[in-house]
Design a protein around this motif. Structure first.
Motif, mmCIF file in Angstrom:
data_model
loop_
_atom_site.group_PDB
_atom_site.id
_atom_site.type_symbol
_atom_site.label_atom_id
_atom_site.label_comp_id
_atom_site.label_asym_id
_atom_site.label_seq_id
_atom_site.Cartn_x
_atom_site.Cartn_y
_atom_site.Cartn_z
ATOM 1 N N LYS A 168 -36.752 -21.194 -35.085
ATOM 2 C CA LYS A 168 -36.620 -22.718 -35.138
ATOM 3 C C LYS A 168 -35.287 -23.150 -34.796
ATOM 4 O O LYS A 168 -34.893 -23.971 -33.977
ATOM 5 C CB LYS A 168 -37.405 -23.245 -36.463
ATOM 6 C CG LYS A 168 -38.572 -22.980 -36.213
ATOM 7 C CD LYS A 168 -39.409 -23.645 -37.778
ATOM 8 C CE LYS A 168 -38.947 -23.013 -39.276
ATOM 9 N NZ LYS A 168 -39.158 -21.353 -39.205
ATOM 10 N N THR A 169 -34.403 -22.750 -36.054
ATOM 11 C CA THR A 169 -33.102 -23.086 -36.107
ATOM 12 C C THR A 169 -32.240 -22.862 -34.829
ATOM 13 O O THR A 169 -31.581 -23.334 -34.244
ATOM 14 C CB THR A 169 -32.188 -22.766 -37.417
ATOM 15 O OG1 THR A 169 -33.221 -22.973 -38.436
ATOM 16 C CG2 THR A 169 -30.954 -23.227 -37.457
ATOM 17 N N THR A 170 -32.433 -21.489 -34.428
ATOM 18 C CA THR A 170 -31.801 -20.957 -32.894
ATOM 19 C C THR A 170 -32.350 -22.001 -32.002
ATOM 20 O O THR A 170 -31.317 -22.416 -31.274
ATOM 21 C CB THR A 170 -32.101 -19.544 -32.737
ATOM 22 O OG1 THR A 170 -31.992 -18.924 -34.156
ATOM 23 C CG2 THR A 170 -31.952 -18.871 -31.445
ATOM 24 N N THR A 191 -33.979 -30.924 -41.344
ATOM 25 C CA THR A 191 -34.942 -31.440 -42.540
ATOM 26 C C THR A 191 -35.524 -30.272 -43.324
ATOM 27 O O THR A 191 -36.442 -30.498 -44.239
ATOM 28 C CB THR A 191 -36.278 -32.141 -41.955
ATOM 29 O OG1 THR A 191 -36.989 -31.157 -41.019
ATOM 30 C CG2 THR A 191 -35.819 -33.468 -40.916
ATOM 31 N N ASN A 192 -34.920 -29.227 -43.290
ATOM 32 C CA ASN A 192 -35.197 -28.008 -44.253
ATOM 33 C C ASN A 192 -34.221 -28.178 -45.273
ATOM 34 O O ASN A 192 -33.098 -27.793 -45.773
ATOM 35 C CB ASN A 192 -34.831 -26.685 -43.460
ATOM 36 C CG ASN A 192 -35.288 -25.399 -44.306
ATOM 37 O OD1 ASN A 192 -35.836 -25.502 -45.426
ATOM 38 N ND2 ASN A 192 -35.493 -24.375 -43.601
ATOM 39 N N LEU A 193 -35.008 -29.176 -46.441
ATOM 40 C CA LEU A 193 -34.196 -29.762 -47.419
ATOM 41 C C LEU A 193 -33.521 -28.833 -48.429
ATOM 42 O O LEU A 193 -32.554 -28.933 -49.044
ATOM 43 C CB LEU A 193 -34.911 -30.895 -48.061
ATOM 44 C CG LEU A 193 -35.339 -31.875 -47.307
ATOM 45 C CD1 LEU A 193 -36.308 -33.022 -48.090
ATOM 46 C CD2 LEU A 193 -33.971 -32.683 -46.572
ATOM 47 N N GLY A 196 -31.947 -25.417 -45.552
ATOM 48 C CA GLY A 196 -31.652 -25.551 -44.411
ATOM 49 C C GLY A 196 -30.378 -24.827 -43.854
ATOM 50 O O GLY A 196 -29.280 -24.512 -44.832
ATOM 51 N N ASP A 197 -30.289 -24.541 -42.615
ATOM 52 C CA ASP A 197 -28.735 -23.672 -42.340
ATOM 53 C C ASP A 197 -28.425 -24.084 -41.039
ATOM 54 O O ASP A 197 -27.714 -23.254 -40.203
ATOM 55 C CB ASP A 197 -29.213 -22.157 -42.423
ATOM 56 C CG ASP A 197 -30.463 -21.810 -41.558
ATOM 57 O OD1 ASP A 197 -31.090 -22.524 -41.051
ATOM 58 O OD2 ASP A 197 -31.030 -20.575 -41.796
ATOM 59 N N VAL A 198 -28.639 -25.148 -40.480
ATOM 60 C CA VAL A 198 -28.024 -25.410 -39.073
ATOM 61 C C VAL A 198 -26.602 -25.406 -39.338
ATOM 62 O O VAL A 198 -26.003 -25.068 -38.422
ATOM 63 C CB VAL A 198 -28.517 -27.118 -38.808
ATOM 64 C CG1 VAL A 198 -27.915 -27.625 -37.609
ATOM 65 C CG2 VAL A 198 -29.814 -27.089 -38.447
ATOM 66 N N VAL A 275 -34.918 -32.081 -34.329
ATOM 67 C CA VAL A 275 -35.231 -32.173 -35.686
ATOM 68 C C VAL A 275 -35.780 -30.682 -35.998
ATOM 69 O O VAL A 275 -36.817 -30.148 -35.759
ATOM 70 C CB VAL A 275 -36.604 -32.901 -36.160
ATOM 71 C CG1 VAL A 275 -36.523 -33.085 -37.694
ATOM 72 C CG2 VAL A 275 -36.141 -34.543 -35.621
ATOM 73 N N ASP A 276 -34.686 -29.986 -36.783
ATOM 74 C CA ASP A 276 -35.059 -28.593 -37.237
ATOM 75 C C ASP A 276 -36.094 -28.930 -38.441
ATOM 76 O O ASP A 276 -35.919 -29.565 -39.317
ATOM 77 C CB ASP A 276 -33.681 -27.895 -37.448
ATOM 78 C CG ASP A 276 -34.172 -26.571 -37.625
ATOM 79 O OD1 ASP A 276 -35.148 -26.071 -37.540
ATOM 80 O OD2 ASP A 276 -33.183 -25.741 -38.391
ATOM 81 N N THR A 277 -37.171 -28.102 -38.654
ATOM 82 C CA THR A 277 -37.906 -28.192 -39.896
ATOM 83 C C THR A 277 -38.090 -27.077 -40.662
ATOM 84 O O THR A 277 -37.877 -25.939 -40.217
ATOM 85 C CB THR A 277 -39.434 -28.520 -39.062
ATOM 86 O OG1 THR A 277 -39.667 -27.458 -38.376
ATOM 87 C CG2 THR A 277 -39.443 -29.706 -38.407
HETATM 88 MG MG LIG Z 1 -34.500 -22.243 -39.696
#
Ligand SMILES: [Mg+2]
Ligand SMILES: Nc1ncnc2c1ncn2[C@@H]1O[C@H](COP(=O)(O)OP(=O)(O)OP(=O)(O)O)[C@@H](O)[C@H]1O
Length: 415
Positions: A168-170, A191-193, A196-198, A275-277
């Motif tokens: 997802k993040t990729t 939004t991976n509270l 999260g690793d963006v 939006v990354d989730t």
């Molecule tokens: Mg991720």
């Protein structure tokens, strides 16, 4: 020594209670403090043992798990409830969250997955008290009225996947940077509270995170352009980033209204809000899905991921008029993948929009804090397919934007 997380196991079936206990017996930071056989008994056991987290079955005699969760929400709000269901109970998901559960896990579940869910629930207690301006989730959940978008504005694209690590993040990072390369103004919102690793993917960190803005966003009038500017982080590629906290300890729950207000605000400032989730089925995910005009659903060609994707797609319940809303992306495809894209399309009853190969450069890119799409196209096999996803996203809005802008789709819950 750090405090142990105290757990109450609630299930009417003795062997299920024992099975859950066995799943957790090697978790050093978790202590089972008691058991209950039905919802009513659970309420008195909570009073007696003051557990941090209750693992709650749904179908039980005397009082079911949903009703008990609701009662606990009022009578013992510091105790968090994780509803544990068997697969057939998926339709209870909405009721569970409405009743105030912080998580909903479906069996079969591994020890590690259950322990992670417990830790997340426990961390959410640590993050309390909730500021008074933010309604508690149980109050925010049922009656949330989402504001209608106002034109002219950009577009919100959610990147989803039920299984952790599918990419997802990729995808979120590369779509964001790819859009910038195409001359668009884009922001990636993490939004991976809790995990999260963006920021890690882009090797950029600032002092502020989405949590700071979420407080402000509980009242959209309070969202000051300058404050938003100072919280957004600039990456050298030109993409902006709204980061999640670096550690779960710095995080805290965000209400659905805040997420919606924030994303709608960013949509007015950017051409694209990506939006990354996370994989947690909570109101942040629900709100992100609701405001997203397109959903990039990421899966891998492996049975566990495909099974979860099937569940996700059925929960999304995208009706016929919105069937183009989902852009299904197959990630980490390699020669050893036995399951073909056609088989996957048949199984998921949806065409595979793009296939991204397994690419050693993916990890290399993360280590360098760069997006794959900025690397050398002759050397990096995943760039073309990633750019095709960027193009699909653009086509969705830029081709027929005039008509689409006028047609406001009715908002509804995603399940
Ligand atoms: Mg991720
Ligand atoms: N096509 C690919 N080829 C090789 N490695 C990949 C590919 N896509 C992703 N990865 C790697 O797999 C790992 C997981 O990817 P990523 O973090 O994007 O998944 P995720 O779905 O966001 O995970 P999480 O559920 O933890 O948020 C990362 O190390 C990433 O670099």
């Amino acid at each position: 020594m750090a405090e142990k997380i105290k757990i109450l196991i609630v299930d009417d079936n003795e062997s299920t209670r024992e099975g859950t206990q066995r799943l957790l017996e090697y978790e050093d930071n978790i202590e089972i403090v008691g058991f209950a056989e039905n919802g009513l008994e659970a309420i008195s056991r909570v009073e007696e043992y003051q557990p941090h987290v209750v693992l709650m079955d749904i179908n039980m005699p005397v009082m079911n798990g949903i009703e008990a969760t609701q009662r606990l929400q009022q009578e013992a709000p510091r105790t968090k409830v994780i509803v544990v269901s068997v697969q057939d109970d998926a339709h209870y998901l909405k009721q569970a969250f409405r009743a105030g559960a912080v998580d909903f896990v479906a069996k079969p579940i591994t020890s590690a997955e259950l322990a992670q869910a417990i830790e997340r629930a426990y961390n959410s207690i640590q993050a309390e008290p909730t500021p008074p301006s933010m309604p508690a989730p149980s109050q925010a959940w049922p009656g949330v009225q989402y504001p209608a978008p106002s034109a002219p504005e950009g577009h919100i694209v959610g990147v989803l996947g039920f299984k952790g690590g599918v990419g997802k993040t990729t995808l979120a990072v590369n779509i964001g940077v790819g859009l910038v390369q195409a001359g668009k103004k884009a922001v990636v919102v993490d939004t991976n509270l809790y995990f999260g690793d963006v920021g890690v993917f882009l090797n950029t960190h600032g002092q502020h995170t989405i949590i700071d803005l979420a407080h402000m966003a509980s009242d959209p009038e309070q969202l000051e352009p300058q404050a938003v500017q100072s919280v957004l982080i600039s990456h050298e590629s030109g993409v902006k980033l709204l980061a999640a906290p670096k550690s779960p300890r710095e995080s805290e729950p965000i209400s659905a209204e805040s997420v919606v207000n924030l994303l709608e605000y960013l949509k007015r400032e950017f051409d694209y809000v990506i939006v990354d989730t996370s994989t947690t089925l909570d109101e942040v995910l629900d709100a992100s899905i609701q405001v997203s005009e397109r959903l990039v659903v990421v899966t891998t060609p492996t049975m566990p991921a495909l099974k979860d994707t099937k569940i996700l797609l059925s929960l999304l319940d995208v009706d016929a008029t919105e069937k183009d809303k989902v852009i299904l992306v197959l990630n980490q495809v390699d020669k050893s993948s036995r399951i073909t894209a056609d088989q996957i399309a048949n199984y998921l009853k949806r065409p595979v929009a793009a296939q991204i190969p397994t690419d050693p450069s993916a990890v290399e890119a993360v280590n360098q804090g760069m997006a794959l799409v900025t690397l050398d196209q002759r050397r990096v096999s995943s760039i073309r397919p990633l750019l095709s996803v960027v193009q699909l996203v653009r086509d969705a809005f830029e081709k027929e934007s005039e008509e689409a802008a006028e047609q406001e789709a009715p908002r509804k819950r995603w399940w």
